[in-house]
Design an enzyme around this catalytic site. Structure first.
Site, PDB file in Angstrom:
ATOM      1  N   GLY A  58       3.153   2.385  10.646  1.00 52.63           N
ATOM      2  CA  GLY A  58       2.962   1.670  11.902  1.00 52.63           C
ATOM      3  C   GLY A  58       2.734   0.192  11.656  1.00 52.63           C
ATOM      4  O   GLY A  58       3.386  -0.661  12.249  1.00 52.63           O
ATOM      5  N   MET A  80       0.499  -2.769   8.650  1.00 52.10           N
ATOM      6  CA  MET A  80      -0.218  -2.908   7.384  1.00 52.10           C
ATOM      7  C   MET A  80      -1.113  -4.141   7.417  1.00 52.10           C
ATOM      8  O   MET A  80      -0.700  -5.226   7.803  1.00 52.10           O
ATOM      9  CB  MET A  80       0.827  -3.012   6.254  1.00 52.10           C
ATOM     10  CG  MET A  80       0.229  -3.230   4.886  1.00 52.10           C
ATOM     11  SD  MET A  80      -0.849  -1.861   4.390  1.00 52.10           S
ATOM     12  CE  MET A  80      -2.019  -2.730   3.354  1.00 52.10           C
ATOM     13  N   GLU A  81      -2.352  -3.939   6.953  1.00 53.86           N
ATOM     14  CA  GLU A  81      -3.413  -4.935   7.125  1.00 53.86           C
ATOM     15  C   GLU A  81      -3.496  -5.983   6.020  1.00 53.86           C
ATOM     16  O   GLU A  81      -4.577  -6.522   5.764  1.00 53.86           O
ATOM     17  CB  GLU A  81      -4.754  -4.201   7.226  1.00 53.86           C
ATOM     18  CG  GLU A  81      -5.261  -3.558   5.895  1.00 53.86           C
ATOM     19  CD  GLU A  81      -4.908  -2.096   5.737  1.00 53.86           C
ATOM     20  OE1 GLU A  81      -3.951  -1.618   6.377  1.00 53.86           O
ATOM     21  OE2 GLU A  81      -5.596  -1.405   4.950  1.00 53.86           O
ATOM     22  N   ASN A  82      -2.386  -6.342   5.366  1.00 59.51           N
ATOM     23  CA  ASN A  82      -2.413  -7.367   4.307  1.00 59.51           C
ATOM     24  C   ASN A  82      -3.285  -8.553   4.725  1.00 59.51           C
ATOM     25  O   ASN A  82      -3.192  -9.024   5.846  1.00 59.51           O
ATOM     26  CB  ASN A  82      -1.006  -7.882   4.048  1.00 59.51           C
ATOM     27  CG  ASN A  82       0.006  -6.783   4.000  1.00 59.51           C
ATOM     28  OD1 ASN A  82      -0.075  -5.910   3.162  1.00 59.51           O
ATOM     29  ND2 ASN A  82       0.942  -6.780   4.940  1.00 59.51           N
ATOM     30  N   GLU A 104      -9.950   4.083   6.131  1.00 60.02           N
ATOM     31  CA  GLU A 104      -9.183   4.550   7.283  1.00 60.02           C
ATOM     32  C   GLU A 104     -10.026   5.301   8.306  1.00 60.02           C
ATOM     33  O   GLU A 104      -9.913   5.059   9.506  1.00 60.02           O
ATOM     34  CB  GLU A 104      -7.987   5.401   6.831  1.00 60.02           C
ATOM     35  CG  GLU A 104      -6.946   4.611   6.042  1.00 60.02           C
ATOM     36  CD  GLU A 104      -6.403   3.383   6.774  1.00 60.02           C
ATOM     37  OE1 GLU A 104      -6.562   3.284   8.012  1.00 60.02           O
ATOM     38  OE2 GLU A 104      -5.827   2.505   6.101  1.00 60.02           O
ATOM     39  N   HIS A 164      -6.788  -2.092  15.125  1.00 54.53           N
ATOM     40  CA  HIS A 164      -7.010  -1.350  13.878  1.00 54.53           C
ATOM     41  C   HIS A 164      -6.742  -2.245  12.660  1.00 54.53           C
ATOM     42  O   HIS A 164      -7.580  -2.361  11.769  1.00 54.53           O
ATOM     43  CB  HIS A 164      -6.091  -0.121  13.863  1.00 54.53           C
ATOM     44  CG  HIS A 164      -6.175   0.691  12.624  1.00 54.53           C
ATOM     45  ND1 HIS A 164      -6.967   1.820  12.531  1.00 54.53           N
ATOM     46  CD2 HIS A 164      -5.589   0.551  11.402  1.00 54.53           C
ATOM     47  CE1 HIS A 164      -6.857   2.331  11.317  1.00 54.53           C
ATOM     48  NE2 HIS A 164      -6.023   1.577  10.609  1.00 54.53           N
ATOM     49  N   GLU A 165      -5.578  -2.876  12.640  1.00 55.81           N
ATOM     50  CA  GLU A 165      -5.236  -3.698  11.472  1.00 55.81           C
ATOM     51  C   GLU A 165      -6.175  -4.893  11.360  1.00 55.81           C
ATOM     52  O   GLU A 165      -6.589  -5.275  10.271  1.00 55.81           O
ATOM     53  CB  GLU A 165      -3.777  -4.163  11.522  1.00 55.81           C
ATOM     54  CG  GLU A 165      -2.744  -3.040  11.690  1.00 55.81           C
ATOM     55  CD  GLU A 165      -2.872  -1.899  10.697  1.00 55.81           C
ATOM     56  OE1 GLU A 165      -3.386  -2.119   9.589  1.00 55.81           O
ATOM     57  OE2 GLU A 165      -2.472  -0.761  11.047  1.00 55.81           O
ATOM     58  N   HIS A 186      -9.507  -3.930   9.890  1.00 54.89           N
ATOM     59  CA  HIS A 186      -9.444  -3.719   8.444  1.00 54.89           C
ATOM     60  C   HIS A 186      -9.877  -4.969   7.667  1.00 54.89           C
ATOM     61  O   HIS A 186     -10.234  -4.866   6.498  1.00 54.89           O
ATOM     62  CB  HIS A 186      -8.022  -3.373   8.003  1.00 54.89           C
ATOM     63  CG  HIS A 186      -7.733  -1.902   7.949  1.00 54.89           C
ATOM     64  ND1 HIS A 186      -8.580  -0.980   7.383  1.00 54.89           N
ATOM     65  CD2 HIS A 186      -6.658  -1.182   8.365  1.00 54.89           C
ATOM     66  CE1 HIS A 186      -8.051   0.224   7.454  1.00 54.89           C
ATOM     67  NE2 HIS A 186      -6.884   0.140   8.054  1.00 54.89           N
ATOM     68  N   GLU A 202       0.860  -1.181   0.000  1.00 53.90           N
ATOM     69  CA  GLU A 202       0.000   0.000   0.000  1.00 53.90           C
ATOM     70  C   GLU A 202       0.902   1.240   0.000  1.00 53.90           C
ATOM     71  O   GLU A 202       1.831   1.298   0.785  1.00 53.90           O
ATOM     72  CB  GLU A 202      -0.898   0.028   1.240  1.00 53.90           C
ATOM     73  CG  GLU A 202      -1.889   1.179   1.156  1.00 53.90           C
ATOM     74  CD  GLU A 202      -2.882   1.232   2.318  1.00 53.90           C
ATOM     75  OE1 GLU A 202      -2.797   0.402   3.231  1.00 53.90           O
ATOM     76  OE2 GLU A 202      -3.727   2.132   2.287  1.00 53.90           O
TER      77      GLU A 202
HETATM   78 ZN   LIG Z   1      -5.533   1.662   8.621  1.00 55.17          ZN
END
Ligand SMILES: [Zn+2]
Length: 850
Positions: free
Chosen positions: A254, A256-258, A313, A290-291, A294, A122
């Site tokens: 911070g 990443m939500e892969n 987001e 948070h991740e 997602h 991303e």
């Molecule tokens: Zn995010």
């Protein structure tokens, strides 16, 4: 990749891609400097598209061969991608490319961090891995084979096969390329399991470098709590057999939500009481949540294009804030979020980088991962929920998940769901997504014969590219207090939709005191001319915990401003009012600790500038110091008692209760240090058995001009722990007195451990430099010069991190001519650097306001 002429991309120009992707097969033959990536992709003409040009993004790739349906082809390759003649029917595209992960210092695409392969795609990193339509609206299932000698080789989805020298993964959920991930290295896992509400058994792993396995337990608990919470509150379950988290040391963001394989900056997942502060623990819990969240808001429903970034987001930040409020304290979370919003988003919204929550154009999308998109984006969700009510919000979210699961959606889709679920017309609300700038709400009031009248007037200042604004829908939560402090009118949501509007409250026996914008119900600046007495009254009586805190905050702001502009003495109303709140031991210690906070110096500079005074950073610093000293003296009898009550004797837990007490202990220790010269802080440093206490005592000593021995001891104790050493770097710069800030930072850049290519270490020094308001804005300009010098050095290595750090200069027009000239010269110097990246070129151009 360098651009001669960066191009601007516009929201209005969106068109769908000419082809759909039916499936993607990738094979990686790992090698540090020459990894081969073979792709086999099935494309079909997209009936919804008008343009069927076959263009695949690709940057910094060496094309080895390409074929269509097995026949070799010679595509037309540029530094942006390739085009090729293709059949007007479904076909199979194959390409083999070579990439250089070890040489990839930009940390975008496939790169190496401490001998481990990892990816960050991303927003547009996948095009550095292979040729592909690298846009979020192109979604496909992925099958991945990794050939290598690494002990652990991971990708998205579920594992399907593994053996000597290879691993295979299949992700059954169609996803855009920005959610692709690969990790390979000598890692060990902290395993666990989770059973979803419907009975699905999920394997959970946190993968780390050997030596870090003792720092995973907290993150794992946070993950399980997040999974349960999303089931309970949003009805969302996890959808794969395995969920992997990997900690990486070199990471621009911070986390990443892969899909199924979240990659975390190690600072955002590794935690232990000895090496992490309470704030670190809370942040880690929030980022893991948070991740994870997602997976539904971002992955299952993704964004049509990058202009819609706030769709995933804003909503996900809002969801993680709800989660933290549920796990900890709702008022404390709200206050901390508003401090952050005022500290980071308001300056952005009120300066040259101002942009709408949904921008309408960009040159480099990486420059739009901003406080406006994230934090103001989340405020918009909060306002929607306030306007429609909790029940309708839940109904709308159910509809959103039902209707758009599997879609690449837009803000229009999101608002339509709310319109359909509630019958509400949201066309005016939509302006929040397109108008930049922080609205001002001016308040005037009137009382006669039992009727109280509140007149609210809204206006939003001009921002770059937007000279005039239309009225927005602003939910203003208001309650009224009677003369004895009792609440005479409960919280009511006033919907301000016009430029000026009047609201009345009847049946009041006496003129009430209004408590306006309760819970900070909208991201606006309230302009309300009230007396100190009225603020002090709210500080002692308001039943809304946010507004009670904010009354103290505005008293502090007011006294600091008059100290700065008129040389006034610290206000007794403020000192007495805060002391009374601190004495109330029925109140949460965390809340009382927040009461002792003062507005940031940059926030004061903004307030002075707004009021027509040119801010003098040195004067702001001095006034803040004077007020702190006055507060210490004013409370000298109370402080030892408060500090004593804040002590925790139980074994360390990073929970809300204990961390609240430690926060109060730290705030009181800082004031006590002003009275005893650091004696107590030195004693507490010596016996500290967790990082929160150790760092707080060390900070007090540095601020008191002492602590040289402790700083050395701290370094010796922690020199092998990179995350703690980041703190050691940051603390010295952020607490340096203004005269020496630049020198301290400059000296630290010469330290053997200053590995400037590591984003965490670079930010530890230069993020702290930019945050030290008076030190950064020292009249000599040495700090400006130092930062510019290092930004120029970092840009060719890591443009993304460089561009983000440029925002340190965004408020430059606030200051006097001398400082503007100094900053202007540094901006010119950066702009004149040959081969400047697209990222930094865009930022500097916007900051200069060309
Ligand atoms: Zn995010």
């Amino acid at each position: 990749m360098r651009d001669a002429a960066p191009t601007t991309i516009y929201l209005k120009d969106y068109t769908p891609f000419g082809f759909t992707v039916d499936d993607v097969h990738l094979t990686f033959d790992l090698s540090p400097n020459a990894t081969r990536v073979t792709s086999r992709i099935t494309f079909s003409p997209n009936p919804d598209a008008a343009d069927h040009t076959f263009f695949l993004h690709g940057e910094e790739l060496k094309l080895i061969r390409a074929s269509i349906d097995g026949q070799p082809v010679l595509p037309n390759v540029t530094d942006k991608g390739l085009t090729c003649d293709v059949p007007n029917a479904p076909f199979v595209w194959e390409a083999e490319v070579e990439v250089d992960p070890a040489g990839n210092t930009a940390l975008e695409g496939l790169y190496m961090s401490n001998g481990m392969y990892c990816t960050q795609c991303e927003a547009e990193g996948f095009r550095k891995i292979t040729y592909y339509p690298d846009r979020p609206d192109v979604m496909s299932t992925f099958t991945v084979r990794i050939n290598g000698t690494e002990k652990v080789m991971l990708s998205n989805g579920n594992p399907t096969d593994q053996g000597d020298g290879f691993a295979e993964w299949h992700d059954p959920w169609p996803k855009p390329a920005y959610l692709f991930a690969l990790v390979a290295g000598d890692l060990i896992n902290h395993p666990d399991r989770f059973t979803t509400k419907s009975g699905k058994d999920v394997e959970l792993n946190i993968w780390v470098r050997p030596g870090d396995e003792g720092k995973c337990a907290f993150g794992m608990e946070a993950l399980k709590k997040s999974m349960t919470w999303d089931e309970d509150v949003y009805g969302r379950e996890y959808d794969l057999d395995v969920f992997n988290i990997v900690a990486v040391d070199d990471f621009n963001m911070g986390a990443m939500e892969n899909k199924g394989l979240n990659i975390f900056n190690s600072s955002c997942v590794l935690a232990s009481p000895e090496t992490s502060t309470d704030d670190n623990f809370e942040r880690i819990e929030a980022i893991i949540a948070h991740e994870y969240f997602h997976n539904w808001t971002g992955n299952r429903i993704t964004c049509r294009d990058w202009f819609q970034l706030c769709l995933k987001e804003g909503l996900t930040v809002f969801r993680d804030a709800q989660f933290t409020a549920d796990m900890r304290s709702e008022p404390v979370k709200r206050i901390r979020d508003v401090i952050d919003l005022r500290g980071r988003q308001f300056p952005e919204d009120n300066g040259p980088l101002s942009h709408p929550v949904r921008p309408e154009s960009f040159v480099e999308i990486n420059n739009f991962y901003t406080a406006t998109v994230y934090e103001k984006g989340a405020e918009l969700i909060g306002m929607l929920k306030t306007l429609v009510g909790d029940e309708a919000y839940a109904k709308a979210l159910d509809l959103y998940f039902d209707r758009h699961d599997g879609d690449a959606a837009t803000i229009e889709d999101w608002l339509q769901v709310f319109a359909d679920a509630t019958g509400r017309d949201l066309s005016q609300f939509k302006r929040w997504y397109s108008q930049a700038g922080t609205p001002r709400v001016a308040v005037s009031e009137d009382y006669s014969e039992g009727t109280y009248t509140l007149t609210l007037k809204q206006s939003t200042p001009a921002t770059p590219g937007q000279d005039t604004k239309q009225p927005q829908v602003i939910p203003v939560a208001v309650g009224l207090l009677g003369p004895n402090g009792d609440e005479v009118a409960e919280t009511r949501i006033l919907e301000l939709t016009e430029a000026e509007q009047t609201f009345t409250f009847d049946g009041l026996a006496a003129k009430p005191t209004p408590s306006i914008l309760r819970g900070f119900s909208a991201p606006v600046i309230l302009e309300h001319d009230t007396s100190s007495a009225q603020r002090a009254f709210l500080l002692s009586h308001d039943t809304d915990p946010f507004n009670r805190w904010d009354a103290g905050r505005s008293l502090a702001r007011e006294t600091l401003l008059t100290m700065i502009t008129d040389g006034a003495a610290p206000s007794g109303a403020y000192l007495d009012g805060v002391q009374a709140v601190l004495r109330d031991d029925t109140l949460d210690p965390a809340y009382r600790a927040l009461m002792l906070g003062l507005p940031g110096q940059s926030e004061l500079a903004a307030a002075l500038h707004d009021g027509g005074t040119t801010p003098d950073p040195q004067a702001i610093w001095s006034a803040t110091e004077t007020l702190r000293q006055a507060q210490a003296q004013h409370m000298q009898d109370l402080l030892p008692r408060l500090h004593g009550e804040a002590q925790v004797s139980a074994p360390y837990l990073p929970d809300a209760d204990q961390s609240g007490r430690r926060a109060l202990g730290s705030a009181t220790l800082s004031l006590i240090t002003r009275l005893d010269g650091g004696a107590l802080a030195a004693a507490e440093y010596a016996k500290a058995d967790n990082m929160t206490l150790q760092l707080s005592a060390l900070g007090c000593l540095i601020r008191a001009g002492k602590g040289e021995a402790e700083l050395q001891a701290f370094y010796d104790q922690w020199k092998d722990d990179r995350l703690v050493i980041d703190k050691w770097f940051g603390l010295q710069v952020s607490l340096a007195d203004p005269e020496h800030t630049a020198t301290v930072a400059q000296t630290l850049t010469q330290h053997a451990d200053f590995n400037w290519k590591n984003p965490n270490r670079f930010r530890a020094v230069f993020g702290a430099l930019a945050m030290n308001h008076a030190g950064f804005h020292h009249a000599s300009g040495t700090a400006y010069e130092l930062l510019a010098e290092w930004l120029i050095q970092l840009d060719p290595v890591n443009p993304q991190t460089t561009a983000r750090m440029c925002s340190a200069f965004q408020t430059w027009r606030r200051y006097d001519e001398g400082r503007q000239t100094l900053i202007g010269a540094q901006l010119d110097r950066i702009a004149a650097t040959p081969q400047l990246s697209r990222d930094v070129t865009e930022m500097i151009t916007r900051i200069r306001g060309a």
